[in-house]
Motif scaffolding. Structure first.
Motif, mmCIF file in Angstrom:
data_model
loop_
_atom_site.group_PDB
_atom_site.id
_atom_site.type_symbol
_atom_site.label_atom_id
_atom_site.label_comp_id
_atom_site.label_asym_id
_atom_site.label_seq_id
_atom_site.Cartn_x
_atom_site.Cartn_y
_atom_site.Cartn_z
ATOM 1 N N ARG A 8 -5.463 -7.941 -42.202
ATOM 2 C CA ARG A 8 -4.516 -9.009 -41.660
ATOM 3 C C ARG A 8 -5.300 -9.221 -40.082
ATOM 4 N NH1 ARG A 8 1.281 -7.447 -41.929
ATOM 5 N NH2 ARG A 8 0.969 -8.725 -43.738
ATOM 6 N N VAL A 9 -5.256 -10.360 -39.738
ATOM 7 C CA VAL A 9 -5.787 -10.708 -38.345
ATOM 8 C C VAL A 9 -4.539 -11.632 -37.760
ATOM 9 C CG1 VAL A 9 -8.337 -10.565 -38.717
ATOM 10 C CG2 VAL A 9 -6.848 -12.697 -39.403
ATOM 11 N N TRP A 10 -4.627 -11.673 -36.398
ATOM 12 C CA TRP A 10 -3.438 -12.228 -35.548
ATOM 13 C C TRP A 10 -4.169 -13.293 -34.703
ATOM 14 C CZ3 TRP A 10 1.384 -10.664 -36.425
ATOM 15 C CH2 TRP A 10 1.484 -9.425 -37.089
ATOM 16 N N LEU A 11 -3.233 -14.370 -34.522
ATOM 17 C CA LEU A 11 -3.641 -15.228 -33.834
ATOM 18 C C LEU A 11 -4.125 -15.032 -32.267
ATOM 19 C CD1 LEU A 11 -4.196 -18.413 -33.927
ATOM 20 C CD2 LEU A 11 -1.800 -18.822 -33.086
ATOM 21 N N THR A 56 -8.663 -8.743 -35.389
ATOM 22 C CA THR A 56 -8.026 -7.540 -35.765
ATOM 23 C C THR A 56 -7.310 -6.986 -34.484
ATOM 24 O OG1 THR A 56 -10.064 -6.653 -35.258
ATOM 25 C CG2 THR A 56 -9.702 -7.059 -37.621
ATOM 26 N N PRO A 57 -6.427 -6.100 -34.436
ATOM 27 C CA PRO A 57 -5.861 -5.622 -33.374
ATOM 28 C C PRO A 57 -6.723 -4.571 -32.175
ATOM 29 C CG PRO A 57 -4.504 -5.390 -35.295
ATOM 30 C CD PRO A 57 -5.600 -5.853 -35.600
ATOM 31 N N ASP A 58 -7.784 -4.255 -32.881
ATOM 32 C CA ASP A 58 -8.965 -3.651 -31.746
ATOM 33 C C ASP A 58 -9.992 -4.605 -31.095
ATOM 34 O OD1 ASP A 58 -10.625 -4.400 -33.947
ATOM 35 O OD2 ASP A 58 -11.226 -2.407 -34.707
ATOM 36 N N GLY A 59 -9.770 -6.007 -31.692
ATOM 37 C CA GLY A 59 -10.679 -6.948 -31.088
ATOM 38 C C GLY A 59 -11.900 -6.972 -31.621
ATOM 39 N N GLU A 60 -12.296 -6.140 -32.389
ATOM 40 C CA GLU A 60 -13.835 -6.097 -32.909
ATOM 41 C C GLU A 60 -14.039 -6.930 -33.852
ATOM 42 O OE1 GLU A 60 -14.797 -2.157 -33.908
ATOM 43 O OE2 GLU A 60 -14.111 -1.245 -31.841
ATOM 44 N N ARG A 61 -13.393 -7.741 -34.649
ATOM 45 C CA ARG A 61 -13.424 -8.517 -35.813
ATOM 46 C C ARG A 61 -12.760 -9.867 -35.460
ATOM 47 N NH1 ARG A 61 -15.321 -6.219 -40.706
ATOM 48 N NH2 ARG A 61 -16.393 -8.389 -40.719
ATOM 49 N N TYR A 62 -13.291 -11.005 -36.062
ATOM 50 C CA TYR A 62 -12.596 -12.373 -35.738
ATOM 51 C C TYR A 62 -12.519 -13.184 -36.976
ATOM 52 C CZ TYR A 62 -16.381 -14.800 -34.993
ATOM 53 O OH TYR A 62 -18.007 -15.525 -35.169
ATOM 54 N N ARG A 92 0.901 -28.961 -40.234
ATOM 55 C CA ARG A 92 0.618 -28.011 -40.828
ATOM 56 C C ARG A 92 1.126 -26.634 -40.189
ATOM 57 N NH1 ARG A 92 -5.630 -29.313 -42.555
ATOM 58 N NH2 ARG A 92 -5.193 -31.368 -42.650
ATOM 59 N N ASP A 93 1.783 -25.786 -40.721
ATOM 60 C CA ASP A 93 2.252 -24.614 -40.073
ATOM 61 C C ASP A 93 1.171 -23.720 -39.669
ATOM 62 O OD1 ASP A 93 4.779 -25.493 -40.518
ATOM 63 O OD2 ASP A 93 5.195 -24.241 -42.314
ATOM 64 N N THR A 94 1.311 -23.075 -38.326
ATOM 65 C CA THR A 94 0.302 -22.019 -38.197
ATOM 66 C C THR A 94 1.175 -20.739 -37.964
ATOM 67 O OG1 THR A 94 -1.110 -23.678 -36.656
ATOM 68 C CG2 THR A 94 -1.165 -21.066 -36.067
ATOM 69 N N THR A 95 0.725 -19.744 -38.626
ATOM 70 C CA THR A 95 1.352 -18.432 -38.708
ATOM 71 C C THR A 95 0.804 -17.566 -37.392
ATOM 72 O OG1 THR A 95 0.193 -17.584 -40.608
ATOM 73 C CG2 THR A 95 2.276 -18.891 -41.015
ATOM 74 N N ALA A 96 1.605 -16.327 -37.121
ATOM 75 C CA ALA A 96 1.375 -15.401 -36.312
ATOM 76 C C ALA A 96 0.165 -14.710 -36.708
ATOM 77 C CB ALA A 96 2.397 -14.553 -35.809
ATOM 78 N N ALA A 97 -0.172 -14.409 -38.054
ATOM 79 C CA ALA A 97 -1.067 -13.640 -38.748
ATOM 80 C C ALA A 97 -1.534 -14.184 -40.027
ATOM 81 C CB ALA A 97 -0.772 -12.169 -38.883
ATOM 82 N N VAL A 98 -2.708 -14.111 -40.593
ATOM 83 C CA VAL A 98 -3.008 -14.559 -41.711
ATOM 84 C C VAL A 98 -3.835 -13.249 -42.626
ATOM 85 C CG1 VAL A 98 -3.569 -16.790 -41.342
ATOM 86 C CG2 VAL A 98 -5.327 -15.507 -41.150
ATOM 87 N N GLU A 115 5.159 -8.842 -31.004
ATOM 88 C CA GLU A 115 6.354 -9.806 -30.812
ATOM 89 C C GLU A 115 6.505 -10.706 -32.044
ATOM 90 O OE1 GLU A 115 5.272 -12.068 -27.397
ATOM 91 O OE2 GLU A 115 4.968 -10.512 -25.973
ATOM 92 N N HIS A 116 5.776 -10.702 -32.959
ATOM 93 C CA HIS A 116 6.031 -11.416 -34.193
ATOM 94 C C HIS A 116 5.700 -10.882 -35.554
ATOM 95 C CE1 HIS A 116 5.970 -14.950 -31.711
ATOM 96 N NE2 HIS A 116 5.272 -14.648 -30.875
ATOM 97 N N ASP A 117 6.450 -11.281 -36.458
ATOM 98 C CA ASP A 117 6.232 -11.057 -37.966
ATOM 99 C C ASP A 117 4.760 -11.696 -37.951
ATOM 100 O OD1 ASP A 117 8.378 -8.944 -38.144
ATOM 101 O OD2 ASP A 117 9.640 -10.834 -38.630
ATOM 102 N N PRO A 118 4.183 -11.491 -39.151
ATOM 103 C CA PRO A 118 2.957 -12.004 -39.461
ATOM 104 C C PRO A 118 3.445 -13.592 -40.057
ATOM 105 C CG PRO A 118 3.000 -10.144 -40.572
ATOM 106 C CD PRO A 118 4.349 -10.084 -40.059
ATOM 107 N N ASP A 119 4.343 -13.646 -40.766
ATOM 108 C CA ASP A 119 4.722 -15.081 -41.139
ATOM 109 C C ASP A 119 5.465 -15.927 -40.177
ATOM 110 O OD1 ASP A 119 3.369 -14.603 -43.622
ATOM 111 O OD2 ASP A 119 5.363 -13.923 -44.597
ATOM 112 N N ASP A 120 5.782 -15.512 -38.806
ATOM 113 C CA ASP A 120 6.266 -16.330 -37.784
ATOM 114 C C ASP A 120 5.475 -17.484 -37.589
ATOM 115 O OD1 ASP A 120 8.368 -14.424 -37.687
ATOM 116 O OD2 ASP A 120 7.758 -13.783 -35.804
ATOM 117 N N LEU A 121 5.983 -18.747 -37.437
ATOM 118 C CA LEU A 121 5.366 -19.777 -37.222
ATOM 119 C C LEU A 121 5.229 -19.815 -35.692
ATOM 120 C CD1 LEU A 121 7.253 -22.581 -39.320
ATOM 121 C CD2 LEU A 121 5.241 -21.027 -39.910
#
Length: 94
Positions: free
Chosen positions: A10-13, A32-38, A52-58, A87-93
């Protein structure tokens, strides 16, 4: 048979930019939350009605993740990924 060395991460926008050299190209960067991978996702918009929807995480294949080499960028990505996660659930737009 599936490749067992691959797993979903899981990675976050963390960044949304518009390409300077390509019109109508949006570049979404997730980390990733540690910022090491993108994970970078490019999206071409073909018209103003092309929504097209953009979600908080994929969930990205671990083999498709790059390594963030620059310490400052790693810190920036980590801070933004953690903020999005808090602040967001993974599927939040977004």
């Amino acid at each position: 048979m599936a490749d067992s060395s691959s797993e979903q991460v899981r990675v976050w926008l963390v960044e949304r930019t518009y390409s300077d050299d390509e019109q109508n190209l949006i570049i979404l960067t997730y980390a990733t939350p540690d910022g090491e991978r993108y994970y970078r996702k490019e999206r071409a918009l073909t018209s103003f009605t092309d929504v097209r929807d953009t979600t908080a995480a994929v969930a990205a294949d671990s083999q498709n993740l790059g390594v963030v080499e620059e310490p400052e960028l790693r810190e920036q990505y980590a801070a933004e990924a953690r903020r999005m996660q808090a602040e967001h659930d993974p599927d939040d737009l977004i």
